[in-house]
Design a protein around this motif. Sequence first.
Motif, PDB file in Angstrom:
ATOM      1  N   LEU B 101      -5.158   9.188   6.027  1.00  0.00           N
ATOM      2  CA  LEU B 101      -4.060  10.079   5.628  1.00  0.00           C
ATOM      3  C   LEU B 101      -2.737   9.575   6.212  1.00  0.00           C
ATOM      4  O   LEU B 101      -1.710   9.552   5.533  1.00  0.00           O
ATOM      5  CB  LEU B 101      -4.327  11.502   6.118  1.00  0.00           C
ATOM      6  CG  LEU B 101      -5.289  12.346   5.288  1.00  0.00           C
ATOM      7  CD1 LEU B 101      -5.639  13.620   6.028  1.00  0.00           C
ATOM      8  CD2 LEU B 101      -4.676  12.673   3.931  1.00  0.00           C
ATOM      9  N   ALA B 102      -2.779   9.160   7.488  1.00  0.00           N
ATOM     10  CA  ALA B 102      -1.554   8.667   8.127  1.00  0.00           C
ATOM     11  C   ALA B 102      -1.071   7.394   7.451  1.00  0.00           C
ATOM     12  O   ALA B 102       0.120   7.218   7.185  1.00  0.00           O
ATOM     13  CB  ALA B 102      -1.814   8.413   9.610  1.00  0.00           C
ATOM     14  N   ILE B 103      -2.018   6.485   7.159  1.00  0.00           N
ATOM     15  CA  ILE B 103      -1.640   5.228   6.512  1.00  0.00           C
ATOM     16  C   ILE B 103      -1.065   5.513   5.128  1.00  0.00           C
ATOM     17  O   ILE B 103      -0.052   4.944   4.729  1.00  0.00           O
ATOM     18  CB  ILE B 103      -2.852   4.276   6.429  1.00  0.00           C
ATOM     19  CG1 ILE B 103      -3.289   3.882   7.846  1.00  0.00           C
ATOM     20  CG2 ILE B 103      -2.524   3.040   5.607  1.00  0.00           C
ATOM     21  CD1 ILE B 103      -4.630   3.192   7.906  1.00  0.00           C
ATOM     22  N   ALA B 104      -1.708   6.441   4.406  1.00  0.00           N
ATOM     23  CA  ALA B 104      -1.221   6.797   3.074  1.00  0.00           C
ATOM     24  C   ALA B 104       0.182   7.384   3.153  1.00  0.00           C
ATOM     25  O   ALA B 104       1.054   7.055   2.354  1.00  0.00           O
ATOM     26  CB  ALA B 104      -2.166   7.803   2.425  1.00  0.00           C
ATOM     27  N   ARG B 105       0.402   8.219   4.152  1.00  0.00           N
ATOM     28  CA  ARG B 105       1.701   8.870   4.294  1.00  0.00           C
ATOM     29  C   ARG B 105       2.800   7.844   4.556  1.00  0.00           C
ATOM     30  O   ARG B 105       3.944   8.023   4.178  1.00  0.00           O
ATOM     31  CB  ARG B 105       1.628   9.874   5.455  1.00  0.00           C
ATOM     32  CG  ARG B 105       2.785  10.825   5.546  1.00  0.00           C
ATOM     33  CD  ARG B 105       2.386  12.183   5.023  1.00  0.00           C
ATOM     34  NE  ARG B 105       3.528  13.056   4.817  1.00  0.00           N
ATOM     35  CZ  ARG B 105       3.891  13.999   5.696  1.00  0.00           C
ATOM     36  NH1 ARG B 105       3.227  14.176   6.805  1.00  0.00           N
ATOM     37  NH2 ARG B 105       4.940  14.759   5.435  1.00  0.00           N
ATOM     38  N   MET B 106       2.430   6.742   5.235  1.00  0.00           N
ATOM     39  CA  MET B 106       3.446   5.736   5.576  1.00  0.00           C
ATOM     40  C   MET B 106       3.577   4.649   4.519  1.00  0.00           C
ATOM     41  O   MET B 106       4.425   3.777   4.630  1.00  0.00           O
ATOM     42  CB  MET B 106       3.083   5.079   6.910  1.00  0.00           C
ATOM     43  CG  MET B 106       3.315   6.000   8.089  1.00  0.00           C
ATOM     44  SD  MET B 106       2.723   5.251   9.597  1.00  0.00           S
ATOM     45  CE  MET B 106       3.977   4.008   9.849  1.00  0.00           C
ATOM     46  N   SER B 107       2.712   4.675   3.508  1.00  0.00           N
ATOM     47  CA  SER B 107       2.752   3.607   2.513  1.00  0.00           C
ATOM     48  C   SER B 107       3.932   3.813   1.574  1.00  0.00           C
ATOM     49  O   SER B 107       4.612   4.838   1.609  1.00  0.00           O
ATOM     50  CB  SER B 107       1.455   3.586   1.706  1.00  0.00           C
ATOM     51  OG  SER B 107       1.462   4.662   0.791  1.00  0.00           O
ATOM     52  N   ASN B 108       4.146   2.806   0.744  1.00  0.00           N
ATOM     53  CA  ASN B 108       5.239   2.913  -0.225  1.00  0.00           C
ATOM     54  C   ASN B 108       4.756   3.485  -1.546  1.00  0.00           C
ATOM     55  O   ASN B 108       5.520   3.614  -2.485  1.00  0.00           O
ATOM     56  CB  ASN B 108       5.860   1.534  -0.468  1.00  0.00           C
ATOM     57  CG  ASN B 108       6.590   1.044   0.750  1.00  0.00           C
ATOM     58  OD1 ASN B 108       7.221   1.824   1.458  1.00  0.00           O
ATOM     59  ND2 ASN B 108       6.481  -0.250   1.028  1.00  0.00           N
ATOM     60  N   ASP B 109       3.460   3.794  -1.601  1.00  0.00           N
ATOM     61  CA  ASP B 109       2.891   4.248  -2.849  1.00  0.00           C
ATOM     62  C   ASP B 109       3.148   5.739  -3.021  1.00  0.00           C
ATOM     63  O   ASP B 109       2.688   6.551  -2.216  1.00  0.00           O
ATOM     64  CB  ASP B 109       1.386   3.964  -2.837  1.00  0.00           C
ATOM     65  CG  ASP B 109       0.745   4.320  -4.159  1.00  0.00           C
ATOM     66  OD1 ASP B 109       1.036   3.616  -5.130  1.00  0.00           O
ATOM     67  OD2 ASP B 109      -0.003   5.317  -4.223  1.00  0.00           O
ATOM     68  N   PRO B 110       3.872   6.139  -4.061  1.00  0.00           N
ATOM     69  CA  PRO B 110       4.235   7.565  -4.210  1.00  0.00           C
ATOM     70  C   PRO B 110       3.026   8.473  -4.349  1.00  0.00           C
ATOM     71  O   PRO B 110       3.021   9.590  -3.826  1.00  0.00           O
ATOM     72  CB  PRO B 110       5.080   7.590  -5.488  1.00  0.00           C
ATOM     73  CG  PRO B 110       5.335   6.198  -5.868  1.00  0.00           C
ATOM     74  CD  PRO B 110       4.392   5.313  -5.144  1.00  0.00           C
ATOM     75  N   LEU B 111       1.974   7.997  -5.008  1.00  0.00           N
ATOM     76  CA  LEU B 111       0.783   8.827  -5.214  1.00  0.00           C
ATOM     77  C   LEU B 111       0.097   9.114  -3.876  1.00  0.00           C
ATOM     78  O   LEU B 111      -0.129  10.271  -3.505  1.00  0.00           O
ATOM     79  CB  LEU B 111      -0.180   8.127  -6.175  1.00  0.00           C
ATOM     80  CG  LEU B 111      -1.451   8.916  -6.495  1.00  0.00           C
ATOM     81  CD1 LEU B 111      -1.123  10.156  -7.299  1.00  0.00           C
ATOM     82  CD2 LEU B 111      -2.466   8.047  -7.212  1.00  0.00           C
ATOM     83  N   ALA B 112      -0.195   8.033  -3.122  1.00  0.00           N
ATOM     84  CA  ALA B 112      -0.862   8.198  -1.827  1.00  0.00           C
ATOM     85  C   ALA B 112      -0.024   9.054  -0.899  1.00  0.00           C
ATOM     86  O   ALA B 112      -0.524   9.938  -0.200  1.00  0.00           O
ATOM     87  CB  ALA B 112      -1.105   6.818  -1.199  1.00  0.00           C
ATOM     88  N   LYS B 113       1.274   8.801  -0.939  1.00  0.00           N
ATOM     89  CA  LYS B 113       2.198   9.515  -0.062  1.00  0.00           C
ATOM     90  C   LYS B 113       2.175  11.021  -0.337  1.00  0.00           C
ATOM     91  O   LYS B 113       2.106  11.834   0.583  1.00  0.00           O
ATOM     92  CB  LYS B 113       3.610   8.986  -0.338  1.00  0.00           C
ATOM     93  CG  LYS B 113       4.419   8.745   0.900  1.00  0.00           C
ATOM     94  CD  LYS B 113       5.727   8.103   0.476  1.00  0.00           C
ATOM     95  CE  LYS B 113       6.665   8.088   1.624  1.00  0.00           C
ATOM     96  NZ  LYS B 113       7.590   6.955   1.556  1.00  0.00           N
ATOM     97  N   SER B 114       2.211  11.380  -1.629  1.00  0.00           N
ATOM     98  CA  SER B 114       2.319  12.809  -1.918  1.00  0.00           C
ATOM     99  C   SER B 114       0.984  13.522  -1.733  1.00  0.00           C
ATOM    100  O   SER B 114       0.959  14.675  -1.304  1.00  0.00           O
ATOM    101  CB  SER B 114       2.901  13.050  -3.315  1.00  0.00           C
ATOM    102  OG  SER B 114       2.321  12.189  -4.242  1.00  0.00           O
TER     103      SER B 114
END
Lengths: 259, 317
Positions: B101-114
């Motif tokens: 979740l933390a990695i997704a939140r910091m990624s540039n990918d809008p889907l993973a981030k949201s």
Amino acid sequence: MTATTAQAPILRARNVHKAFGSNEVLKGIDMDIVPSEVVAILGPSGSGKSTLLRCINRLEEINKGFIEVDGEQIGYKLQGDRLVALGSAAIARQRSKMGMVFQSFNLFPHMTVLQNVIEAPMGVHGVKRRDAVELATSLIEKVGLADKLNAYPRQLSGGQQQRVAIARALAVKPKILLFDEPTSALDPELVGEVLATMKDLARQGLTMIVVTHEIGFAKEAADRVIFMDGGHIVEQGKPEEILVNPQRERTREFLRRVL
Amino acid sequence: MVDVSSSQSHSRPEALPDRQSDDLRDVARAHRPIPKGKVLLWVVVLLFAADFARAVGTNENFGWPVVAEFFFNRTVLEGLWVTIWLAVVSMVLGVMLGLPLAIARMSNDPLAKSISGLFVWFFRGTPLLVQLILWYNLSFLFPEISLSIPFGPSLAAWSANDLITPITAAIIGLALNEAAYMAEIIRGGLLSVERGQKETAEAFGMKPMRALWRVVIPQAMRSIVPPSGNQFISMIKATSLVSVIAMADLLYSVQSIYNRNFEVIPLLMVAVIWYLLIVSVLSAIQSRIERYYARGDQQRVVFDNPETVTTQEEAPL
């Protein structure tokens, strides 16, 4: 050290442009570097020389033109007449051919000197632990830090850290060694030891691109000096020509200020 | 101003037998008088503490004999065991889910981030007690749980009543809640690592995941461990909330005993002491982990003393 121009270049850059937003940093760079050549890139701050180095390693993406290292275009692949952007695994593989030394050393602080040097050979190049340790130990000895194998970076002086960083870059047996202002963050009395190590490498026939402010190093160790300003290569040539008898007013002015 | 002029008039030191007075001034032989105020404060505090201990110890309302009787009671120990494994399982699951979740939140990918942002928003934004009750009553909301293609046919289906027991509801509730908090703790840790480190790892040809795993996370651990310890401790106490969904944890066990014998306070004291013991053990483990991740951070400068360097061994975990 003697570079014959007949050799095929190991690095080719053509019409390289790079902009950060509306700020154009590189405005069409053409550059060929042949194996075993030592090139010093000089220029005032903001001239784009560090950015050029970072583009070669694709730490920055370029906007126009191309860069080719060892016959492979960095970051892209030509499939027929379609140019396709590479994924992160392929880019990692291209980067593994280069070694880089940073202005602020960037050693891994949670690893000892030895661990820093064997990390990329083992993790990226699949070298066996015993071979990696053997090579690393000899490289660390070569930069004069045999007694610091198990020290952590924070226990070393800046000059010692930078020498470890050089050993780390050599450990991947790079086709090209990139130096990004390697002595700029050092106390004046520590600059000499790092430059001595670099001159040693230059004599051994490594291909090196050195972004630097050290005119002395350029004069003694470089085969060619490139002077950059405002995102352009202003002039280039043998150190004795560029540094002693520059043709362009911009170069003359810069040299007057730094010497 | 007066001071300045007077000190100037004394600016020339009196001619003492120099050698001798210099020796007297050597700070290596200085005495440090014990501050009387500090000693007095210690005495007063210790007196109050002793008196308080006496008051608690001799107070019959605490029922210490009853505490001693039930401290190793079988029901209590079973509840203690439930509390410990529930906390450990939820923490492990929370970290395993919190890291991506933390990695997704910091990624540039809008889907993973949201998706990650939404998850953290929901599970951090609602009371854990409510989440536990909702999970426990899932069959009321969704009588049947099925694995299916969105808007398409179902591939497999289970009755929510069979799936959701107090145990699964407790684990799901605690783990998802924990994951939301751990995601934020881990994200903070990853942000604390200097950008140049990831860049350097990638410049040497490490793939992003390897750079994260070998270079960034080990350094982030320094700032992840202390708040995680904190988080784990508050989760151990939060496990007591599962008593509302009839999960027999430590608190539930002592409650079930005092509902029969009405020794409410002594049995709560049993639980309190056990909680304090668990937390003390955890704090000790935490400080060992912290020491391990602080390796390489000794500020001691040992440029020319290889012996000192070789003694910097890694603290055993």
